[in-house]
Motif scaffolding. Structure first.
Motif, PDB file in Angstrom:
ATOM      1  N   LYS A 180      32.211  79.233   9.975  1.00 35.68           N
ATOM      2  CA  LYS A 180      31.138  79.686   9.095  1.00 35.68           C
ATOM      3  C   LYS A 180      29.910  78.796   9.047  1.00 35.68           C
ATOM      4  O   LYS A 180      28.838  79.270   8.701  1.00 35.68           O
ATOM      5  CB  LYS A 180      31.672  79.956   7.687  1.00 35.68           C
ATOM      6  CG  LYS A 180      31.952  78.734   6.839  1.00 35.68           C
ATOM      7  CD  LYS A 180      32.582  79.154   5.517  1.00 35.68           C
ATOM      8  CE  LYS A 180      33.067  77.977   4.730  1.00 35.68           C
ATOM      9  NZ  LYS A 180      32.068  77.365   3.868  1.00 35.68           N
ATOM     10  N   ALA A 181      30.016  77.507   9.368  1.00 37.89           N
ATOM     11  CA  ALA A 181      28.850  76.646   9.181  1.00 37.89           C
ATOM     12  C   ALA A 181      28.948  75.365   9.997  1.00 37.89           C
ATOM     13  O   ALA A 181      30.014  74.998  10.484  1.00 37.89           O
ATOM     14  CB  ALA A 181      28.708  76.293   7.697  1.00 37.89           C
ATOM     15  N   ALA A 182      27.812  74.686  10.118  1.00 39.09           N
ATOM     16  CA  ALA A 182      27.759  73.375  10.757  1.00 39.09           C
ATOM     17  C   ALA A 182      27.701  72.311   9.675  1.00 39.09           C
ATOM     18  O   ALA A 182      27.000  72.473   8.683  1.00 39.09           O
ATOM     19  CB  ALA A 182      26.523  73.285  11.634  1.00 39.09           C
ATOM     20  N   SER A 183      28.439  71.228   9.851  1.00 38.98           N
ATOM     21  CA  SER A 183      28.425  70.132   8.878  1.00 38.98           C
ATOM     22  C   SER A 183      28.201  68.812   9.599  1.00 38.98           C
ATOM     23  O   SER A 183      28.772  68.572  10.656  1.00 38.98           O
ATOM     24  CB  SER A 183      29.752  70.063   8.129  1.00 38.98           C
ATOM     25  OG  SER A 183      30.016  71.292   7.500  1.00 38.98           O
ATOM     26  N   ASP A 184      27.365  67.968   9.011  1.00 36.44           N
ATOM     27  CA  ASP A 184      27.088  66.658   9.602  1.00 36.44           C
ATOM     28  C   ASP A 184      28.191  65.672   9.248  1.00 36.44           C
ATOM     29  O   ASP A 184      28.737  65.706   8.151  1.00 36.44           O
ATOM     30  CB  ASP A 184      25.771  66.103   9.055  1.00 36.44           C
ATOM     31  CG  ASP A 184      24.586  66.939   9.513  1.00 36.44           C
ATOM     32  OD1 ASP A 184      24.596  67.356  10.685  1.00 36.44           O
ATOM     33  OD2 ASP A 184      23.677  67.180   8.696  1.00 36.44           O
ATOM     34  N   GLY A 193      28.390  69.506   3.848  1.00 34.11           N
ATOM     35  CA  GLY A 193      28.415  70.898   4.317  1.00 34.11           C
ATOM     36  C   GLY A 193      27.046  71.523   4.173  1.00 34.11           C
ATOM     37  O   GLY A 193      26.422  71.419   3.127  1.00 34.11           O
ATOM     38  N   THR A 194      26.568  72.144   5.252  1.00 35.67           N
ATOM     39  CA  THR A 194      25.377  72.961   5.125  1.00 35.67           C
ATOM     40  C   THR A 194      25.900  74.384   4.954  1.00 35.67           C
ATOM     41  O   THR A 194      25.974  75.137   5.898  1.00 35.67           O
ATOM     42  CB  THR A 194      24.479  72.857   6.365  1.00 35.67           C
ATOM     43  OG1 THR A 194      25.280  72.455   7.459  1.00 35.67           O
ATOM     44  CG2 THR A 194      23.360  71.877   6.164  1.00 35.67           C
ATOM     45  N   ASP A 195      26.306  74.653   3.740  1.00 32.23           N
ATOM     46  CA  ASP A 195      26.997  75.916   3.490  1.00 32.23           C
ATOM     47  C   ASP A 195      26.030  77.077   3.617  1.00 32.23           C
ATOM     48  O   ASP A 195      24.911  77.022   3.138  1.00 32.23           O
ATOM     49  CB  ASP A 195      27.568  75.890   2.073  1.00 32.23           C
ATOM     50  CG  ASP A 195      28.833  76.705   1.988  1.00 32.23           C
ATOM     51  OD1 ASP A 195      29.669  76.380   1.148  1.00 32.23           O
ATOM     52  OD2 ASP A 195      28.956  77.672   2.754  1.00 32.23           O
ATOM     53  N   ASP A 196      26.466  78.130   4.291  1.00 36.71           N
ATOM     54  CA  ASP A 196      25.580  79.274   4.475  1.00 36.71           C
ATOM     55  C   ASP A 196      25.662  80.237   3.299  1.00 36.71           C
ATOM     56  O   ASP A 196      24.976  81.230   3.252  1.00 36.71           O
ATOM     57  CB  ASP A 196      25.892  80.000   5.780  1.00 36.71           C
ATOM     58  CG  ASP A 196      27.317  80.507   5.846  1.00 36.71           C
ATOM     59  OD1 ASP A 196      27.615  81.296   6.721  1.00 36.71           O
ATOM     60  OD2 ASP A 196      28.130  80.105   4.994  1.00 36.71           O
ATOM     61  N   LEU A 198      36.567  72.526   5.517  1.00 35.58           N
ATOM     62  CA  LEU A 198      35.704  73.119   6.544  1.00 35.58           C
ATOM     63  C   LEU A 198      36.273  74.418   7.090  1.00 35.58           C
ATOM     64  O   LEU A 198      35.545  75.308   7.504  1.00 35.58           O
ATOM     65  CB  LEU A 198      35.514  72.137   7.710  1.00 35.58           C
ATOM     66  CG  LEU A 198      34.661  70.918   7.386  1.00 35.58           C
ATOM     67  CD1 LEU A 198      34.782  69.888   8.500  1.00 35.58           C
ATOM     68  CD2 LEU A 198      33.205  71.326   7.200  1.00 35.58           C
TER      69      LEU A 198
END
Lengths: 125, 382
Positions: free
Chosen positions: A61-65, B3-6, A33
């Motif tokens: 950089k991002a959101a993760s569940d 991951g909701t990778d951008d 992450l």
């Protein structure tokens, strides 16, 4: 003190002591992450079925569940993460825990990995 | 955990490799798919790399971007048809920010355009750098609109390195002393160890710095020489994004799309007075209308209360009224808080307007803020 520690293929760890399970993400997960800047934790009293959305980890950089690895009721969350979300980076598998669940179905633990199996799983990725 | 990778794969085609691919891997980069290429997202971590660039100097590989040259009789007039910026008045070794507009004035891409000199790039007239993810569409659009007399060359074996940060000037001058004389948006042809380099003093982090065009086969030599300097470390795409967001610079495909126009995007500075008055470029009618009547929505900066970042796609509200959408957002390492950029309906776009952003069903407080969020530190004429 030695508790039973389980791992999931979604990179969560679960320490079980009696009917209480402490849940966090693995060191491998925090490494993937990157720098964590916010952790959205569930409210105490929330009940989860295995696989429900339980928390959100925001990295730069991002959101993760993060999914509930097992079913249960949230009895405590790690308030230290509110002020210091980077604890998840520095100590993912101890002080960076997310929440504690009162298990509703201990048999769900049976399908999970132990540390050796998880290490092997990560090495295969 | 998922991951909701951008970082998304723009095309289904297999990812291609850039000249410095092996170099990034040797440096411990984590590689991801971006704009059709394997690219380094980070080396030691986004926060550390971001901070290093703001304090020292970071080396970014931006070789995925499209480097084009234009040559031929009537090249200026042809480009003034395609671009809303003043090309005829662009002096040799000067660079300008511009964009390609479609027939309705929507933004097809944003870009840098410069007039060459000293015989750089085989004596071509104009040099242009366009975004990586859009370069093939841009090339197609320009081929369609350029007259036969103008030749466009896509230099797809040329690498592009950006050296950014307050110590970029002293670092580059230690290899190429003559670069010390460049000011922001000036460029020149330089020789280093027998290799021709086209260098401009520009970048996309808000810091002083350079963009260096170099033949792909020589890029490793230069990257090694730069990273051997105490001021320089390699920096990945992750920090590039957080740096440009703090600098208030829009990212094509996110903050800018064909649905939005130059004036609404607050990029009117790219259209000089003569061009506004005379027109004669694709998309001029929309520009004139929005200059006269004002756009319906504007690109604004947003400062966010608390620590929860609002990401691209989050909806913006004024009370119960939906007034806009976040187009880029994240944690700003230099500020230590989340920031965002987005579109807000004009009546709600004034600085200090209090708004709310919906993040996963939760309303978080935000306020329209001036950009840049972190002051630019370009090296301009004293």
């Amino acid at each position: 003190m030695h508790m039973s520690r389980y791992f999931t293929d979604e990179h969560e760890w679960i320490d079980v002591e009696g009917e209480i399970a402490t849940v966090g993400i693995t060191d491998y997960a925090q490494e993937q992450l990157g720098d964590i800047v916010f952790v959205e934790l569930p409210a105490e009293g929330t009940t989860f079925e295995k696989g429900d959305d339980a928390a959100v980890v925001e990295s730069v950089k991002a959101a993760s569940d993060v999914y509930a690895p097992i079913s249960g009721e949230v009895v405590e969350t790690n308030s230290a993460l509110e002020d210091e979300p980077a604890l998840v980076n520095s100590d993912a598998e101890e002080d960076g825990w997310f929440f504690k669940l009162r298990l509703t179905d201990a048999s769900e633990l049976e399908g999970l990995m132990n540390e050796a199996a998880y290490k092997k799983f990560v090495a295969s990725l | 955990m998922s991951g909701t990778d951008d970082v998304t794969h723009i095309e289904e085609l297999p990812l291609q490799t850039l000249p410095l691919d092996a170099w990034h891997r040797d440096k411990g980069a984590r590689m991801v798919g971006f704009a059709g290429y394997h690219m380094p997202i980070q080396y030691e971590g986004i926060m550390a790399e971001h901070g290093w660039t703001r304090e020292h100097a970071g080396l970014f590989d931006v070789s995925h971007m499209g480097q084009l040259t234009f040559t031929g009789e009537g090249v200026d007039a042809a480009l003034e048809h395609l671009l809303p910026s003043d090309i005829k008045g662009l002096k040799p070794f000067r660079q300008r920010y511009s964009m390609l507009l479609d027939d309705e004035g929507g933004i097809l891409d944003d870009l840098m355009v410069s007039r060459l000199g000293d015989g750089a790039f085989d004596g071509a007239d104009i040099y242009m750098v366009v975004n990586g993810a859009t370069k093939y569409d841009d090339i197609g659009w320009m081929i369609e609109h350029l007259p036969d007399e103008v030749t466009m060359n896509h230099m797809d074996e040329q690498a592009l390195l950006a050296l950014q940060g307050p110590q970029a000037g002293e670092a580059l001058a230690s290899l190429i002393p003559e670069t010390a004389d460049l000011l922001f948006m000036q460029s020149g042809l330089f020789t280093w160890r027998g290799v021709s380099l086209w260098i401009s003093r520009s970048g996309y982090t808000g810091e002083d710095g350079f963009e260096i065009s170099i033949p792909g086969e020589d890029a490793r030599l230069l990257a090694d020489a730069l990273c051997a300097l105490p001021q320089v470390k390699p920096i990945g795409l992750g920090a590039r994004d957080s740096l440009r967001l703090e600098a208030g610079l829009p990212l094509y495909g996110h903050d800018l799309t064909p649905a939005v126009s130059t004036i609404a995007a607050d990029l009117g500075f790219a259209i000089q007075k003569r061009r506004r008055e005379e027109g004669g470029f694709i998309g001029h009618a929309r520009v004139m209308k929005e200059l006269a009547d004002g756009p319906g929505a504007r690109r604004v900066g947003l400062r966010i209360d608390g620590r929860l970042p609002a990401r691209e796609g989050a909806r913006i509200f004024a009370g119960s009224v939906e007034v806009g959408e976040v187009t880029s957002g994240g944690f700003a390492p230099t500020i230590g808080a989340p920031i965002a950029m987005g579109w807000v309906s004009t009546p709600y776009s004034a600085i200090d307007t209090a708004l709310e952003i919906d993040v996963r069903g939760k309303r978080i407080a935000a306020v329209v803020a001036p950009m840049p969020f972190v002051p630019h530190r370009y090296r301009r004429k004293p």
